[in-house]
Structure formats: C-alpha cells, structure tokens
Design a protein around this motif. Structure first.
Motif, PDB file in Angstrom:
ATOM      1  N   PRO A 130    -120.767  21.031  28.208  1.00  0.00           N
ATOM      2  CA  PRO A 130    -121.459  22.248  28.950  1.00  0.00           C
ATOM      3  C   PRO A 130    -122.707  22.809  28.111  1.00  0.00           C
ATOM      4  O   PRO A 130    -122.387  22.373  26.914  1.00  0.00           O
ATOM      5  N   THR A 131    -123.552  23.556  28.698  1.00  0.00           N
ATOM      6  CA  THR A 131    -124.791  23.703  27.938  1.00  0.00           C
ATOM      7  C   THR A 131    -123.916  24.838  26.983  1.00  0.00           C
ATOM      8  O   THR A 131    -123.147  25.631  27.138  1.00  0.00           O
ATOM      9  N   MET A 132    -124.753  24.911  25.716  1.00  0.00           N
ATOM     10  CA  MET A 132    -124.164  25.888  24.833  1.00  0.00           C
ATOM     11  C   MET A 132    -125.430  25.913  23.582  1.00  0.00           C
ATOM     12  O   MET A 132    -126.519  25.370  23.643  1.00  0.00           O
ATOM     13  N   THR A 133    -125.203  26.885  22.624  1.00  0.00           N
ATOM     14  CA  THR A 133    -126.167  27.125  21.561  1.00  0.00           C
ATOM     15  C   THR A 133    -125.743  25.897  20.500  1.00  0.00           C
ATOM     16  O   THR A 133    -124.719  25.278  20.476  1.00  0.00           O
ATOM     17  N   ILE A 134    -126.491  25.817  19.427  1.00  0.00           N
ATOM     18  CA  ILE A 134    -126.289  24.905  18.490  1.00  0.00           C
ATOM     19  C   ILE A 134    -125.077  25.207  17.819  1.00  0.00           C
ATOM     20  O   ILE A 134    -124.280  24.398  17.436  1.00  0.00           O
ATOM     21  N   GLN A 135    -124.755  26.635  17.433  1.00  0.00           N
ATOM     22  CA  GLN A 135    -123.664  27.274  16.958  1.00  0.00           C
ATOM     23  C   GLN A 135    -122.447  26.781  17.581  1.00  0.00           C
ATOM     24  O   GLN A 135    -121.365  26.118  17.123  1.00  0.00           O
ATOM     25  N   GLY A 136    -122.407  26.853  18.925  1.00  0.00           N
ATOM     26  CA  GLY A 136    -121.257  26.447  19.789  1.00  0.00           C
ATOM     27  C   GLY A 136    -121.013  25.164  19.949  1.00  0.00           C
ATOM     28  O   GLY A 136    -119.859  24.558  19.601  1.00  0.00           O
ATOM     29  N   TYR A 137    -122.103  24.040  19.689  1.00  0.00           N
ATOM     30  CA  TYR A 137    -121.916  22.723  19.320  1.00  0.00           C
ATOM     31  C   TYR A 137    -121.127  22.639  18.355  1.00  0.00           C
ATOM     32  O   TYR A 137    -120.048  21.698  18.301  1.00  0.00           O
ATOM     33  N   PHE A 138    -121.499  23.076  17.090  1.00  0.00           N
ATOM     34  CA  PHE A 138    -120.933  22.724  16.031  1.00  0.00           C
ATOM     35  C   PHE A 138    -119.382  23.191  15.992  1.00  0.00           C
ATOM     36  O   PHE A 138    -118.588  22.514  15.451  1.00  0.00           O
ATOM     37  N   GLU A 139    -119.140  24.678  16.442  1.00  0.00           N
ATOM     38  CA  GLU A 139    -117.528  24.813  16.550  1.00  0.00           C
ATOM     39  C   GLU A 139    -116.738  24.028  17.522  1.00  0.00           C
ATOM     40  O   GLU A 139    -115.783  23.817  17.046  1.00  0.00           O
ATOM     41  N   LYS A 140    -117.409  23.529  18.680  1.00  0.00           N
ATOM     42  CA  LYS A 140    -116.636  22.922  19.613  1.00  0.00           C
ATOM     43  C   LYS A 140    -116.349  21.554  18.756  1.00  0.00           C
ATOM     44  O   LYS A 140    -115.428  20.818  19.069  1.00  0.00           O
ATOM     45  N   ASN A 141    -117.195  20.994  18.100  1.00  0.00           N
ATOM     46  CA  ASN A 141    -116.914  19.468  17.569  1.00  0.00           C
ATOM     47  C   ASN A 141    -116.122  19.668  16.276  1.00  0.00           C
ATOM     48  O   ASN A 141    -116.185  18.600  15.753  1.00  0.00           O
ATOM     49  N   GLY A 142    -115.853  20.919  15.610  1.00  0.00           N
ATOM     50  CA  GLY A 142    -115.260  20.978  14.633  1.00  0.00           C
ATOM     51  C   GLY A 142    -116.103  21.083  13.339  1.00  0.00           C
ATOM     52  O   GLY A 142    -115.796  20.663  12.090  1.00  0.00           O
ATOM     53  N   TRP A 143    -117.427  21.115  13.401  1.00  0.00           N
ATOM     54  CA  TRP A 143    -118.452  20.901  12.434  1.00  0.00           C
ATOM     55  C   TRP A 143    -119.037  22.309  11.953  1.00  0.00           C
ATOM     56  O   TRP A 143    -120.141  22.420  11.536  1.00  0.00           O
ATOM     57  N   ALA A 144    -118.238  23.526  12.323  1.00  0.00           N
ATOM     58  CA  ALA A 144    -118.792  24.767  11.921  1.00  0.00           C
ATOM     59  C   ALA A 144    -119.238  24.926  10.526  1.00  0.00           C
ATOM     60  O   ALA A 144    -120.365  25.467  10.375  1.00  0.00           O
ATOM     61  N   ASP A 145    -118.472  24.368   9.750  1.00  0.00           N
ATOM     62  CA  ASP A 145    -118.681  24.317   8.287  1.00  0.00           C
ATOM     63  C   ASP A 145    -119.573  22.894   7.755  1.00  0.00           C
ATOM     64  O   ASP A 145    -119.853  22.956   6.499  1.00  0.00           O
TER      65      ASP A 145
END
Length: 160
Positions: A130-145
């Motif tokens: 689904p379309t999302m922000t870059i931050q959303g992409y990191f969070e969805k893929n467990g890469w927020a940190d």
C-alpha cells in the motif's frame, strides 16, 4: 515524469484488493500458509500474495528464475526513487549485497544485486505494498530504528 498513483500487479492493489478478488484475477493459489494471522497465497515458485483480514497487504515477486528489468529501465519507467537502501540480506554476510529502490507513494520496491549496482543489473525481486510514507515503510518492515541490515545511501554510492 514522476508517477503519483499506486502501481498494481495485474490489477491487484495491496491495501485495496480482497482475497476473493485475487483468486478471481490470478486463479487459485498453488499452495497457501498462515503465519501470525497473515495468509501467504503462493503462485508458482516466484509469486507470493500476503493477505490479512481478507485484504492484500503486499505482493512479492522473486525474479531469480526469470530476467527482471534492468536498473536503468526501472529508473526510466518510475523516475528517481524516494529512498535507496543498501541491504544486507544474510546474517553472516559482511557489508551490503544489494540495493533496494523504494517508491513509497507508488507502493513499489525493487531490489538489485550488488552494492553498488550497475545500470545493467537486473531486478532480483519486486514488492508491491500500500502507498505510504518512507517512515511508514520503515515501520511496516521492522526497520524503524534502521538496524545494520539496511542503511539509506546516496545516489552516487548506490549506482556505479
């Protein structure tokens, strides 16, 4: 030209298309499995459609057995990515073995072997989400940190 709409895979849009619609578009899957509430519908050896609560969450296409677009073709078709990541895909690997071009407003990520990759490198995997922000992409893929498995890189460092 910068595209502005989500890119479908054979009329399937993650975040919008239902599981029953997928089955009418792609047919019955060859197999399916469930893990942590998410169903993986597997088609052939290279296509996985993830479904949660009856809605497609993402689509992954492995291009190991068939040639994907070149890096240059992807850039010409979709423009410059919103983010380029150097990715380490193996636990025991030192350094980064591939790059991933992320087009978050389009719901598309394309992975290429090598870091840096050449313009003639062929895509090894494509993700539709689904379309999302870059931050959303990191969070969805467990890469927020941003763990060591991926790091944002400058354009000149990603392509040789």
């Amino acid at each position: 030209v910068k595209l502005a709409e989500q890119i479908p895979y054979q009329s399937v849009l993650p975040g919008k298309t239902t599981e029953s619609e997928v089955k009418s578009i792609l047919g019955l899957p060859d197999k399916s499995s469930v893990f942590q509430g998410e169903t993986n519908l597997v088609y052939g050896s290279n296509l996985g459609v993830l479904v949660q609560d009856g809605i497609v969450t993402s689509i992954l296409i492995s291009l190991e057995d068939e040639p994907g677009q070149t890096l240059e073709e992807v850039i010409l078709q979709y423009g410059c990515p919103d983010l380029v990541l150097a990715v380490n895909t193996m636990e025991d690997q030192v350094g980064y073995g591939s790059i991933r071009f992320i087009y978050s407003p389009l719901g598309l990520a394309v992975s290429f072997p090598g870091y840096p990759a050449s313009l003639s490198a062929r895509a090894e995997a494509i993700w539709y989400f689904p379309t999302m922000t870059i931050q959303g992409y990191f969070e969805k893929n467990g890469w927020a940190d941003l763990p060591f498995s991926a790091k944002p890189v400058e354009w000149n460092d990603a392509v040789k």
